[in-house]
Design a protein around this motif. Sequence first.
Motif, PDB file in Angstrom:
ATOM      1  N   ALA A 183      44.377  41.100  47.117  1.00  0.00           N
ATOM      2  CA  ALA A 183      45.696  41.556  46.681  1.00  0.00           C
ATOM      3  C   ALA A 183      46.462  42.197  47.840  1.00  0.00           C
ATOM      4  O   ALA A 183      47.660  41.952  48.022  1.00  0.00           O
ATOM      5  CB  ALA A 183      45.543  42.550  45.534  1.00  0.00           C
ATOM      6  N   SER A 235      40.966  35.299  44.333  1.00  0.00           N
ATOM      7  CA  SER A 235      40.005  36.392  44.164  1.00  0.00           C
ATOM      8  C   SER A 235      39.471  36.478  42.736  1.00  0.00           C
ATOM      9  O   SER A 235      38.488  37.185  42.483  1.00  0.00           O
ATOM     10  CB  SER A 235      40.659  37.730  44.537  1.00  0.00           C
ATOM     11  N   SER A 243      47.568  39.532  50.314  1.00  0.00           N
ATOM     12  CA  SER A 243      48.721  38.769  49.845  1.00  0.00           C
ATOM     13  C   SER A 243      50.027  39.446  50.212  1.00  0.00           C
ATOM     14  O   SER A 243      51.046  38.794  50.437  1.00  0.00           O
ATOM     15  CB  SER A 243      48.647  38.579  48.324  1.00  0.00           C
ATOM     16  N   LYS A 244      50.004  40.781  50.276  1.00  0.00           N
ATOM     17  CA  LYS A 244      51.207  41.546  50.589  1.00  0.00           C
ATOM     18  C   LYS A 244      51.327  41.847  52.078  1.00  0.00           C
ATOM     19  O   LYS A 244      52.405  41.739  52.662  1.00  0.00           O
ATOM     20  CB  LYS A 244      51.197  42.867  49.804  1.00  0.00           C
ATOM     21  N   ASN A 292      47.170  31.711  46.094  1.00  0.00           N
ATOM     22  CA  ASN A 292      47.269  32.747  47.114  1.00  0.00           C
ATOM     23  C   ASN A 292      45.980  33.577  47.131  1.00  0.00           C
ATOM     24  O   ASN A 292      45.066  33.357  46.334  1.00  0.00           O
ATOM     25  CB  ASN A 292      48.500  33.637  46.895  1.00  0.00           C
ATOM     26  N   TYR A 293      45.906  34.567  48.021  1.00  0.00           N
ATOM     27  CA  TYR A 293      44.688  35.358  48.169  1.00  0.00           C
ATOM     28  C   TYR A 293      44.328  36.090  46.876  1.00  0.00           C
ATOM     29  O   TYR A 293      43.152  36.202  46.509  1.00  0.00           O
ATOM     30  CB  TYR A 293      44.854  36.391  49.297  1.00  0.00           C
ATOM     31  N   ALA A 294      45.343  36.609  46.185  1.00  0.00           N
ATOM     32  CA  ALA A 294      45.067  37.405  44.980  1.00  0.00           C
ATOM     33  C   ALA A 294      44.484  36.532  43.866  1.00  0.00           C
ATOM     34  O   ALA A 294      43.529  36.923  43.192  1.00  0.00           O
ATOM     35  CB  ALA A 294      46.345  38.094  44.502  1.00  0.00           C
ATOM     36  N   PHE A 310      38.667  41.549  45.324  1.00  0.00           N
ATOM     37  CA  PHE A 310      39.951  41.341  44.664  1.00  0.00           C
ATOM     38  C   PHE A 310      41.015  42.269  45.245  1.00  0.00           C
ATOM     39  O   PHE A 310      42.147  41.852  45.505  1.00  0.00           O
ATOM     40  CB  PHE A 310      39.812  41.564  43.162  1.00  0.00           C
ATOM     41  N   MET A 311      40.650  43.537  45.446  1.00  0.00           N
ATOM     42  CA  MET A 311      41.575  44.482  46.087  1.00  0.00           C
ATOM     43  C   MET A 311      41.975  43.981  47.474  1.00  0.00           C
ATOM     44  O   MET A 311      43.150  44.038  47.859  1.00  0.00           O
ATOM     45  CB  MET A 311      40.914  45.862  46.199  1.00  0.00           C
TER      46      MET A 311
END
Length: 382
Positions: free
Chosen positions: A346, A32, A349-350, A27-29, A342-343
């Motif tokens: 994260a 990262s 992803s949400k 996933n994106y997180a 990374f932020m």
Amino acid sequence: MFAFVSGWNDASNGPLLPRIQKVYNLNYAVVSLLFVFSCVGFISGAIGNVFLSERVGFGKLIVLGSALQAVGYSIQAAAPPFPAFVFGYFVTGIGLALQEAQAVSYVAKMKDKAELKMAIFMAASPGAVVSPLVATHFSTVPRWSFHFLTSLGISLANVVILSAVFRFKKQDECLAQIGVPAGDRGTSNRGEFRQIIALKEVHLLALFILFYVGTEVTLGGWTISYIINVRGGGSSAGYISMGFFGGMMVGRLALHWVNEKVGERRALIAYAVLAIALEFVVWLVPSLAGDAVAVASIGILLGPMYPIAMNHAGRVLPRWLLTGSIGWIASVGQAGSALLPFMTGAIASKAGIATLQPILVGFMAVMTGFWLLVPASSHRHD
């Protein structure tokens, strides 16, 4: 050659991220973490640079950095399991940190037309323009990781060129050969690292660079995912990354006359305001072609900011601490290159990748605020 390799490295991630996500089912997180490990490697290299710069010397350390970068690419080219793959980013980060600290401080210590030389040095990165073309191609073929074989070949050429040009000499020796005398080494009995940490200018410049590099990497890395998933772009969306990094290269040269005319400090503020306005265009105007033009224009405006900041460091920081200071500033910047993407991953992803544009607007606003806090005085601590 280092500028070419550095630009090549930075511009590769955006087109390859969607393929890496697919291959490793991330996933994106989690994907990262590539930025995080690169950052940890860069910080490790920058701290090591402070302690190794005088002991090992400019010529040996910059070649060591280029060799470590080649090792990192050789790991990635094999497409190993994901933990080993991200470890390659860590090793590459160490190598880039050692090279950047040495190379930027070398240019910053030059006397005549230092600002122009820094702009040319930072702009000499056609690797950032070519790399998205190559990475976009490899992102669509079965042997996608062979992109890093290309990177390996370029980095090995970098090892050879740096060895031949600087011949493992100390920085003062190399500068003396082009007519730049050795500077005052200072009289403080405190260790170099403690002296660097005591300077507020170092921390303010570092925070500015943190958000600058973080914004650059977030925009260059995640925009392709945004264009594909929100604007309906295809696999050729990777070429938008070429426009962004190409814009940065053009901006560093083409806007140099603006910097001279209005002053670098004022120019950077103007560029930041215009870049924020264009980011609103990408956010609010649902046009694939318009987004591509706006992203390239943002690259032009962001391009001059890094050399302006490094020129300013050369003016306000003690000369004998410049190499270590620039290494530290650059390492904090690389922390931004991991923390901010990374932020973003994260949050995406949400809440979805559509949140990218408001996030970038916020990053640019904070970046501008830190630049306003950096002292304008050219007073040195000499």
